[in-house]
Design an enzyme around this catalytic site. Structure first.
Site, PDB file in Angstrom:
ATOM      1  N   ASP A 129       4.569  25.376  24.191  1.00 44.68           N
ATOM      2  CA  ASP A 129       4.034  26.329  23.220  1.00 44.68           C
ATOM      3  C   ASP A 129       3.261  25.614  22.118  1.00 44.68           C
ATOM      4  OD1 ASP A 129       6.359  25.142  22.224  1.00 44.68           O
ATOM      5  OD2 ASP A 129       7.518  26.980  22.236  1.00 44.68           O
ATOM      6  N   HIS A 186      15.702  32.503  21.883  1.00 46.39           N
ATOM      7  CA  HIS A 186      14.375  32.316  22.489  1.00 46.39           C
ATOM      8  C   HIS A 186      14.308  31.011  23.271  1.00 46.39           C
ATOM      9  CE1 HIS A 186      12.598  30.238  18.618  1.00 46.39           C
ATOM     10  NE2 HIS A 186      13.013  29.318  19.471  1.00 46.39           N
ATOM     11  N   GLU A 221      10.290  35.383  21.986  1.00 43.23           N
ATOM     12  CA  GLU A 221      11.269  35.944  21.065  1.00 43.23           C
ATOM     13  C   GLU A 221      11.993  37.122  21.721  1.00 43.23           C
ATOM     14  OE1 GLU A 221      11.810  34.093  18.729  1.00 43.23           O
ATOM     15  OE2 GLU A 221      10.124  33.615  17.423  1.00 43.23           O
ATOM     16  N   ASN A 281      18.196  32.532  17.985  1.00 39.92           N
ATOM     17  CA  ASN A 281      18.078  33.940  18.390  1.00 39.92           C
ATOM     18  C   ASN A 281      17.932  34.100  19.902  1.00 39.92           C
ATOM     19  OD1 ASN A 281      15.473  33.101  18.889  1.00 39.92           O
ATOM     20  ND2 ASN A 281      14.470  34.567  17.529  1.00 39.92           N
TER      21      ASN A 281
HETATM   22  C1  F6R Z   1       9.824  24.237  21.174  1.00 40.05           C
HETATM   23  C2  F6R Z   1      10.362  25.494  21.670  1.00 40.05           C
HETATM   24  C3  F6R Z   1      11.494  26.200  21.006  1.00 40.05           C
HETATM   25  C4  F6R Z   1      12.622  25.271  20.580  1.00 40.05           C
HETATM   26  C5  F6R Z   1      13.712  26.082  19.880  1.00 40.05           C
HETATM   27  C6  F6R Z   1      14.833  25.195  19.376  1.00 40.05           C
HETATM   28  O1  F6R Z   1       8.763  23.806  21.980  1.00 40.05           O
HETATM   29  O2  F6R Z   1       9.842  25.966  22.601  1.00 40.05           O
HETATM   30  O3  F6R Z   1      12.001  27.154  21.900  1.00 40.05           O
HETATM   31  O4  F6R Z   1      13.144  24.631  21.697  1.00 40.05           O
HETATM   32  O5  F6R Z   1      13.166  26.753  18.795  1.00 40.05           O
HETATM   33  O6  F6R Z   1      14.347  24.369  18.368  1.00 40.05           O
HETATM   34  P1  F6R Z   1      15.205  23.140  17.850  1.00 40.05           P
HETATM   35  O7  F6R Z   1      15.412  22.259  19.034  1.00 40.05           O
HETATM   36  O8  F6R Z   1      14.359  22.488  16.805  1.00 40.05           O
HETATM   37  O9  F6R Z   1      16.472  23.712  17.342  1.00 40.05           O
END
Ligand code: F6R
Length: 258
Positions: A66, A137, A142, A135
């Site tokens: 992403d 995702h 989301e 959450n």
């Molecule tokens: C990042 C991504 C997100 C993260 C998620 C967890 O490329 O796709 O889904 O993996 O937000 O973020 P952290 O690891 O920083 O808690």
């Protein structure tokens, strides 16, 4: 879904790196790379193995999951810059084969379609590394994202923007992003999701033991034939069948002579 519960975040990094290393040593691999804090230990361990154990990424291709909309690739907080800083610049993966969606494209929708097609043209992702949001995702899909969604423009949830505000001191977290869809992620041949810390425990439980639901996008991995979830004790702390996962893991490790 295979659930591996480790004793420490370091062990999480090492177990996830084992799975990725096994695929990379088999021959040219298409890697799917997540950014964020969860896979940092995994990347550190892969970098160590590259430096000390001749693990080479020279034949690999990588697609990131992403990107924030509006940020040029070379912006300090773009996921392109982040993945370079955290992983790619420390191994021998050619920069020309690091592919990321362009968050500053003039036509973001066309860019999303182009990126989805580029993944397909590369033969699909062999091994997708994932983190999970508090959450539920994965990528930036989301809650309420279609389980069949493709790479597209998405509005970031308020919770995600607050979680990531730490990376934008004095600035605004973008409102929009480009993300691989849940349908795109599901097509990866293998998926390895890492989760650390108590603030992920609820999402981990919903992903592993809840119903498959767009409200917990990560639960789509229940439909994936080769999904492995690697957890530290805090992230695993709300799992109802924790003893079962530990016993299955012990027996599996024995079978594999670990
Ligand atoms: C990042 C991504 C997100 C993260 C998620 C967890 O490329 O796709 O889904 O993996 O937000 O973020 P952290 O690891 O920083 O808690």
């Amino acid at each position: 879904m295979q659930v591996i519960i480790c004793e420490s975040p370091e062990q999480v990094g090492s177990r996830a790196a084992d799975i990725i290393e096994a695929r990379v040593r088999q021959g040219p691999a298409v890697l799917g790379l997540a950014t964020g804090s969860s896979p940092s230990g995994t990347y550190r361990e892969l970098i160590r193995r590259h430096r000390e154990e001749q693990l080479s990424f020279s034949d690999a291709t990588a697609f990131t999951l992403d990107e924030y909309a509006g940020l040029p690739l070379d912006h300090d907080q773009s996921y392109h810059s982040t993945i370079r800083r955290e992983f790619v610049d420390h191994v021998d993966l050619p920069l020309s084969r690091l592919l990321t969606p362009h968050g500053d494209a003039e036509d973001l929708r066309a860019e999303a379609v182009r990126y989805d097609e580029a993944i397909r043209e590369a033969g699909g992702v062999d091994i997708q590394i994932l983190g999970i949001g508090a959450n539920g995702h994965i990528g930036f899909n989301e809650p309420t994202s279609s389980l069949n969604s493709r790479t597209r423009v998405k509005t970031l949830a308020g919770a995600t923007r607050s979680d990531n505000a730490r990376f934008f001191p004095g600035g605004e977290v973008p409102q929009l992003c480009l993300t691989q869809g849940l349908g795109t992620i599901r097509e990866a041949h293998q998926a390895v999701l890492v989760a650390l810390g108590a603030n992920k425990a609820g999402a981990v439980r919903a992903m592993v033991e809840g119903p498959v639901s767009a409200f917990c996008p990560a639960s789509v991995l229940q439909l994936h034939p080769r999904a492995v979830v690697v957890l530290d004790p805090e992230a695993a702390s709300q799992l109802q069948l924790i003893d079962y996962y530990r016993r299955a893991q012990e027996l599996n490790d024995k079978l594999l002579g670990r």
